[in-house]
Design an enzyme around this catalytic site. Structure first.
Site, PDB file in Angstrom:
ATOM      1  N   ARG A 304       0.836  -1.204   0.000  1.00 51.99           N
ATOM      2  CA  ARG A 304       0.000   0.000   0.000  1.00 51.99           C
ATOM      3  C   ARG A 304       0.873   1.258   0.000  1.00 51.99           C
ATOM      4  NH1 ARG A 304      -5.350   1.640   0.324  1.00 51.99           N
ATOM      5  NH2 ARG A 304      -6.357  -0.339   0.741  1.00 51.99           N
ATOM      6  N   ARG A 336      -4.388   2.177  10.824  1.00 48.69           N
ATOM      7  CA  ARG A 336      -5.134   3.169  10.039  1.00 48.69           C
ATOM      8  C   ARG A 336      -4.286   3.834   8.945  1.00 48.69           C
ATOM      9  NH1 ARG A 336      -9.246   6.840  13.545  1.00 48.69           N
ATOM     10  NH2 ARG A 336     -10.964   6.888  12.072  1.00 48.69           N
ATOM     11  N   GLU A 713     -10.239   5.250   7.086  1.00 54.56           N
ATOM     12  CA  GLU A 713      -8.815   5.571   7.128  1.00 54.56           C
ATOM     13  C   GLU A 713      -8.412   6.890   6.466  1.00 54.56           C
ATOM     14  OE1 GLU A 713      -8.236   1.552   5.502  1.00 54.56           O
ATOM     15  OE2 GLU A 713      -6.383   1.572   6.649  1.00 54.56           O
TER      16      GLU A 713
HETATM   17  N1  MTE Z   1     -12.911   4.215  14.395  1.00 55.77           N
HETATM   18  C1  MTE Z   1     -13.007   3.847  15.688  1.00 55.77           C
HETATM   19  N2  MTE Z   1     -13.809   4.555  16.502  1.00 55.77           N
HETATM   20  N3  MTE Z   1     -12.296   2.802  16.190  1.00 55.77           N
HETATM   21  C2  MTE Z   1     -11.445   2.067  15.396  1.00 55.77           C
HETATM   22  O1  MTE Z   1     -10.822   1.123  15.865  1.00 55.77           O
HETATM   23  N4  MTE Z   1     -10.479   1.777  13.130  1.00 55.77           N
HETATM   24  C3  MTE Z   1     -10.147   2.434  11.866  1.00 55.77           C
HETATM   25  C4  MTE Z   1     -11.384   3.090  11.271  1.00 55.77           C
HETATM   26  N5  MTE Z   1     -12.063   3.894  12.254  1.00 55.77           N
HETATM   27  C5  MTE Z   1     -11.319   2.442  14.019  1.00 55.77           C
HETATM   28  C6  MTE Z   1     -12.106   3.528  13.561  1.00 55.77           C
HETATM   29  C7  MTE Z   1      -9.584   1.539  10.864  1.00 55.77           C
HETATM   30  S1  MTE Z   1      -7.937   1.209  10.910  1.00 55.77           S
HETATM   31  C8  MTE Z   1     -10.345   1.006   9.862  1.00 55.77           C
HETATM   32  S2  MTE Z   1      -9.668   0.053   8.649  1.00 55.77           S
HETATM   33  C9  MTE Z   1     -11.798   1.234   9.790  1.00 55.77           C
HETATM   34  O2  MTE Z   1     -12.264   2.057  10.855  1.00 55.77           O
HETATM   35  C10 MTE Z   1     -12.491  -0.117   9.827  1.00 55.77           C
HETATM   36  O3  MTE Z   1     -13.865  -0.021   9.846  1.00 55.77           O
HETATM   37  P1  MTE Z   1     -14.751   0.251   8.533  1.00 55.77           P
HETATM   38  O4  MTE Z   1     -14.203  -0.618   7.460  1.00 55.77           O
HETATM   39  O5  MTE Z   1     -16.097  -0.150   8.939  1.00 55.77           O
HETATM   40  O6  MTE Z   1     -14.617   1.692   8.221  1.00 55.77           O
HETATM   41  N1  HPA Z   2      -5.832  -2.804   4.587  1.00 51.34           N
HETATM   42  C1  HPA Z   2      -5.963  -3.563   5.684  1.00 51.34           C
HETATM   43  N2  HPA Z   2      -5.691  -4.830   5.718  1.00 51.34           N
HETATM   44  C2  HPA Z   2      -5.279  -5.421   4.591  1.00 51.34           C
HETATM   45  C3  HPA Z   2      -5.125  -4.695   3.415  1.00 51.34           C
HETATM   46  C4  HPA Z   2      -5.426  -3.317   3.417  1.00 51.34           C
HETATM   47  O1  HPA Z   2      -5.305  -2.624   2.406  1.00 51.34           O
HETATM   48  N3  HPA Z   2      -4.689  -5.533   2.457  1.00 51.34           N
HETATM   49  C5  HPA Z   2      -4.576  -6.735   3.053  1.00 51.34           C
HETATM   50  N4  HPA Z   2      -4.928  -6.672   4.336  1.00 51.34           N
HETATM   51 MO1  MOS Z   3      -7.476  -0.695   9.303  1.00 51.05          MO
HETATM   52  S1  MOS Z   3      -5.464  -0.395   9.464  1.00 51.05           S
HETATM   53  O1  MOS Z   3      -7.320  -1.441   7.726  1.00 51.05           O
HETATM   54  O2  MOS Z   3      -7.667  -1.983  10.392  1.00 51.05           O
END
Ligand code: MTE
Ligand code: HPA
Ligand code: MOS
Length: 754
Positions: A304, A336, A713
Site C-alpha cells: 500500500r 489506520r 482511514e
Molecule cells: N474508528 C473507531 N472509533 N475505532 C477504530 O478502531 N479503526 C479504523 C477506522 N475507524 C477504528 C475507527 C480503521 S484502521 C479502519 S480500517 C476502519 O475504521 C475499519 O472499519 P470500517 O471498514 O467499517 O470503516
Molecule cells: N488494509 C488492511 N488490511 C489489509 C489490506 C489493506 O489494504 N490488504 C490486506 N490486508
Molecule cells: Mo485498518 S489499518 O485497515 O484496520
C-alpha cells in the site's frame, strides 16, 4: 441518525469481553515476555514460578499440541519462543493460574538465561545486512531517470516517520470456553474473527469447525486487532483446551504496549524532479520499512505504501522501490492508513524540498500537480472521477484560504524585513489526500456475507462479517437494512459477529466494512423482499414489481395498501415463505498482475483536502494546532454524524502520529515509552480549537453501497499537514523531515538555528 451505541458508551452500559462474569473455576493467563531483544535461550527456569499457590500450569513452546506458528501471510512467527528470542516482549511462557495475581507473581519468578546478541533496530541497517522479510518490490511508471536528467529542478532528500501505538481503550483480550467434545468457544476482541479461528485451530491442532469465534464489539482497534488479536486468543484457547475450564487473558496496558506491534516506522530516500514551472516530471523513492521481528502484515502494508507513492499528485515518471526490513522490535502491523500515510509523508516532504530549492510556493506545486480524471497511478490504474481539485478548490473558497495564508505571509515578511522576530510564530499547510479503497492484492478479502432473519413479529436480526469497533459499521448496516425493508432502525438488531453464523469473514479493515458487509446485507434484504412481493403478487393477482415497502407498510404502485410490515410478515410466514436470507458480495472488477505491478487494485479512490494553521513558541519549542479545516469527499453518506466522527477522529489520530507520539528504544532494543505515562498522545486539549469539516456535495459513488464512500482511514492522512504547518511556524524549513515533530525535537531545531 443517532447511533444508539453512543448513549450506551457514555452511560457505561456497553459491555466488552472482560465486562462479562467470569466463572470462579476459570483460569487466568499471564504471559512471560522476553526481556532481551535478540539472543539464544540457554536456560528457562519455571520451577519457582510453578510453586506459587494458585498456579495450575505453565506452557512453553514444547507444550503446544498443534503447530507453534501464528504467521498469517508468511509463516515466520512462533507463538512461544523456541530456542531464540527476537524482540523485547516476545512471549516465552504462558502461566495459567486461579487468579490473575497469582499468575503475575509467578511471572516475576521465571528465570531466563539468554546469550545476548546485539539487536538490529534500524531498517537501513537491516537492509544492508540483507535482513529482508520478502524480496524488494519496485513499481515503475515511465522513465524516471530520463525525466530527472531533463528536469530544471531536482530535489533530493530523506524523510523518516516513526512508530505509533494503537492505544485502543480496550486492550487485547480473549475468553475461551471449552464446550462438548473438545470444541472451543472464544469471545475475542478481534477485527478478524476468521483469522483468530484459523490461528487457534492450527495452534490447538483442531479443525476450524471446532472453533467458534464470537465478537460483540471492540473498544477500538485501529488495525491493532487485525492480526495481533490472534496471539492472545491462542493463549486463552490453549488454556481452555488443556484445563477443560474457561480461560481468560487480559493484557494490562504496559504488557500490551510492550508486546504488540505498532505502525511501521519508515526511512526513505527521495528525488523529485520538475520543470521550470513546477510541473512534476519524475519521482524516485526508496522506502525502508521497519517490519520488526516477523512479517505479520508488513508485506501488504509495504504494497500500500507503493500504491500511494505519489499521494494525491500526478507524476508521469515514477520509480518506487520498497524493502520490508527485519529488525528486533515487535512485529509491526496494520494501523489506520496501512502504509499509505508513510508514503504520503515522504511525498509532501519532497514537495517542501522542491519548493525550497526552486523558490516556488508549496501550494503552487501542490495545486499544479493534483490528480485529474484520467491520470495514471504508478500501478497503471487511471484516476476515475478524480475529486482532488474539487476538494482543494472548495477548501480555498469556503474557508477563504488565500486570505488566511496571506495574513500569515505578511507577518513573516515583516519579521524578515525588520529582523524583529516574535517569540510566537505562525505557519500553515495544506494536505490533500487520495486513498484507494479495497484490500490491495489480497483480493480474496474483498468479499462479505450477511445473514438476515425476519422474525414473525416483524423484528429483524442481522449477522454479517463486519466487526463493530467504534466506527459505527453496525449502525450503518442497521440503517441500510431498515431503509431497504421500510421499517424503523429500532426494529433491526445487529447480532454479534460469529464465525458459526457467518463464515470465512474478511477482517473489518481497509475501511471497507460497510462497503462489503453493507452491500451483502442489502442483497439479503432484496432477496427477502423479492419473496414477500412475489407472495403478495400471487395473493392479489398482480406483478411483484408493483410493490414496495416504506414507513412500516406495504405499498402497491406507490399507494399504501392497508397491510403493515408486521401483517405482511405473519401472512407470509403462514404461507411458509422463507423469511431468512444469506447473501454474498464480492467487489467486481479488481485485478492486479504482480509480475509487472500493474492492474486495478482499487474499486475507487476517496479524496479530500485539509488546511492547518499552527502556532509555535520559538523559545520553548511547544506548539498548538489552532486551525484544521477540511473538505472531505464522502459520496452519498449513509450516516453523516458517524462519518463526521470518523473524519475528526482520524485526523486527530494523524496529527498525534506526526507531532507528539513517539516510540523510543534503548540501543539494546528496550522500549522506553511503552507505558501510558511515557507515551504522549493527543487528548481533548490537543484538538484544534477551530476545527471544521465539510463534505463535498452529495455525490453518488456507483462503486459502493448506496452511493457512499468508505471513510475509516483516509482522514488519518490529513494529520501530515500538521507537521509541515509546525515546521513553517518555527521557521525551521531547513530542518530534517523527521517525524514526529515532538516539542523536544522542535526545541533542538530551534536551538540549532539560533
Ligand atoms: N474508528 C473507531 N472509533 N475505532 C477504530 O478502531 N479503526 C479504523 C477506522 N475507524 C477504528 C475507527 C480503521 S484502521 C479502519 S480500517 C476502519 O475504521 C475499519 O472499519 P470500517 O471498514 O467499517 O470503516
Ligand atoms: N488494509 C488492511 N488490511 C489489509 C489490506 C489493506 O489494504 N490488504 C490486506 N490486508
Ligand atoms: Mo485498518 S489499518 O485497515 O484496520
Amino acid at each position: 441518525m443517532i447511533n444508539p451505541d453512543t448513549t450506551y458508551h457514555v452511560m457505561g452500559l456497553t459491555r466488552y469481553v472482560d465486562d462479562r462474569d467470569f466463572p470462579a473455576r476459570g483460569l487466568h493467563c499471564v504471559v512471560y515476555f522476553s526481556p532481551i531483544a535478540k539472543g539464544k535461550i540457554r536456560d528457562l527456569d519455571t520451577s519457582d514460578a510453578r510453586k506459587v499457590p494458585g498456579v495450575v500450569f505453565i506452557l512453553t513452546a514444547k507444550d503446544i499440541p498443534g503447530k507453534n506458528q501464528i504467521g498469517g501471510v508468511i509463516q515466520d512467527e512462533v507463538l512461544l519462543a523456541e530456542d531464540e528470542v527476537a524482540f523485547v516482549g516476545m512471549p516465552v511462557a504462558a502461566i495459567y493460574a486461579r487468579t490473575e495475581d497469582a499468575a503475575r507473581e509467578a511471572v516475576g519468578l521465571i528465570k531466563i538465561d539468554i546469550a545476548e546478541d546485539p539487536p538490529v533496530l534500524d531498517p537501513r541497517e537491516a537492509y544492508n545486512r540483507n535482513e529482508l522479510i520478502a524480496p524488494v518490490r519496485t513499481f515503475i511508471l515511465g522513465d524516471a531517470d530520463a525525466a530527472i536528467a531533463s528536469a530544471v529542478y531536482v530535489a533530493e532528500g530523506r524523510a523518516e516517520s516513526g512508530a505509533q501505538e494503537h492505544f485502543y481503550l480496550e486492550g487485547q483480550v480473549c475468553v475461551a470456553t471449552p464446550s462438548e467434545e473438545g470444541n472451543i468457544h472464544l469471545s475475542s476482541a478481534t477485527q478478524a474473527p476468521t483469522s483468530v479461528q484459523r490461528s487457534v485451530a492450527k495452534v490447538c491442532g483442531l479443525a476450524m469447525n471446532r472453533i467458534e469465534v464470537d465478537v460483540r464489539r471492540l473498544g477500538g482497534a485501529f488495525g491493532g486487532k487485525e492480526a495481533q488479536a490472534n496471539t492472545w486468543a491462542c493463549f486463552a484457547a490453549l488454556g481452555a483446551q488443556k484445563s477443560g475450564v474457561p480461560c481468560r487473558i487480559v493484557l494490562r496496558r504496559s504488557d500490551d504496549m510492550l508486546a504488540t506491534g505498532k505502525r511501521h516506522p519508515y526511512a526513505s530516500d527521495f528525488t523529485l524532479a520538475m520543470d521550470g514551472s513546477g510541473k512534476f516530471l519524475a519521482f524516485k523513492v526508496m522506502y525502508y520499512q521497519n517490519a520488526g521481528a516477523a512479517a505479520d502484515l508488513s508485506t501488504s502494508v509495504l504494497e500500500r505504501t507503493l500504491f500511494h507513492a505519489t499521494a494525491s499528485y500526478y507524476v508521469p515518471n515514477v520509480h518506487a522501490t520498497a524493502a520490508s526490513c527485519r529488525t528486533n522490535i515487535t512485529p509491526n502491523t496494520a494501523f489506520r492508513g496501512f502504509g499509505a500515510p508513510q508514503a504520503m509523508f515522504v511525498f509532501d516532504a519532497a514537495i517542501r524540498e522542491a519548493s525550497r530549492i526552486s523558490g516556488l510556493r508549496v501550494e503552487t506545486l501542490q495545486h499544479k500537480n493534483l490528480l485529474k480524471t484520467g491520470d495514471t497511478f504508478v500501478y497503471g490504474m487511471a484516476a476515475e472521477n478524480a475529486r482532488a481539485c474539487r476538494c482543494w478548490d472548495k477548501a480555498y473558497a469556503y474557508y477563504d484560504l488565500s486570505k488566511r495564508m496571506r495574513a500569515i505571509d505578511d507577518i513573516r515578511r515583516k519579521e524578515k524585513d525588520t529582523g524583529q522576530v516574535s517569540r510566537y510564530g505562525r505557519g500553515y499547510a495544506l494536505m490533500p489526500v487520495c486513498f484507494g479503497i479495497s484490500f490491495a492484492t489480497a483480493f480474496f478479502l474483498n468479499q462479505a456475507r450477511a445473514h438476515i432473519h425476519v422474525y414473525t413479529d416483524g423484528s429483524v436480526g442481522v449477522s454479517t462479517g463486519a466487526v463493530e469497533m467504534g466506527q459505527g459499521v453496525n449502525h450503518k448496516i442497521r440503517e441500510i437494512v431498515a431503509d431497504s425493508l421500510g421499517i424503523a432502525p429500532g426494529q433491526v438488531k445487529l447480532e454479534s459477529t460469529n464465525t458459526t453464523r457467518v463464515s470465512n469473514t474478511s477482517p473489518t479493515a481497509a475501511s471497507s466494512g460497510t462497503d462489503l458487509n453493507g452491500a451483502a446485507a442489502l442483497m439479503a434484504c432484496e432477496m427477502i423482499k423479492a419473496r414477500l412481493f412475489k407472495f403478495m403478487a400471487d395473493e392479489y393477482h398482480c406483478a411483484s414489481k408493483d410493490f414496495s415497502l416504506g414507513t412500516g407498510r406495504l405499498y402497491k404502485k406507490g399507494k399504501a395498501c392497508g397491510v403493515s410490515w408486521e401483517e405482511l410478515v405473519i401472512q407470509a410466514y403462514g404461507s411458509r415463505v422463507q423469511l431468512s436470507a444469506e447473501a454474498h458480495y464480492s467487489t467486481p472488477d479488481l485485478h492486479f498482475d504482480i509480475s509487472v505491478e500493474k492492474g486495478r487494485p482499487f474499486a475507487y479512490h476517496t479524496y479530500g483536502t485539509a488546511y492547518f494553521e499552527a502556532e509555535v513558541d520559538r523559545l520553548l519549542g511547544t506548539y498548538r494546532i489552532e486551525t484544521a479545516y477540511v473538505v472531505h469527499d464522502l459520496g452519498r453518506s449513509i450516516n453523516p454524524i458517524i462519518d463526521l466522527g470518523q473524519v475528526e477522529g482520524g485526523m486527530i489520530q494523524g496529527i498525534g502520529w506526526m507531532t507528539m507520539e513517539e516510540m523510543r528504544y534503548t540501543d539494546l532494543g528496550k522500549p522506553l515509552t511503552a507505558t501510558a505515562g511515557t507515551y504522549k498522545m493527543p487528548d481533548i486539549f490537543s484538538v484544534p480549537s477551530d476545527m471544521q469539516v465539510i463534505f463535498l456535495e452529495d455525490d453518488y459513488n456507483d462503486k459502493a453501497v448506496k452511493g457512499s464512500k468508505a471513510v475509516g482511514e483516509p482522514p488519518f492522512m490529513y494529520g501530515i499537514g500538521a507537521f509541515f504547518a509546525i515546521k513553517m511556524a518555527a521557521g525551521c524549513e531547513n530542518a530534517a523531515y523527521c517525524a514526529p515533530m515532538t516539542p523536544e525535537r522542535l526545541f533542538g531545531h530551534l536551538r540549532k538555528r539560533a
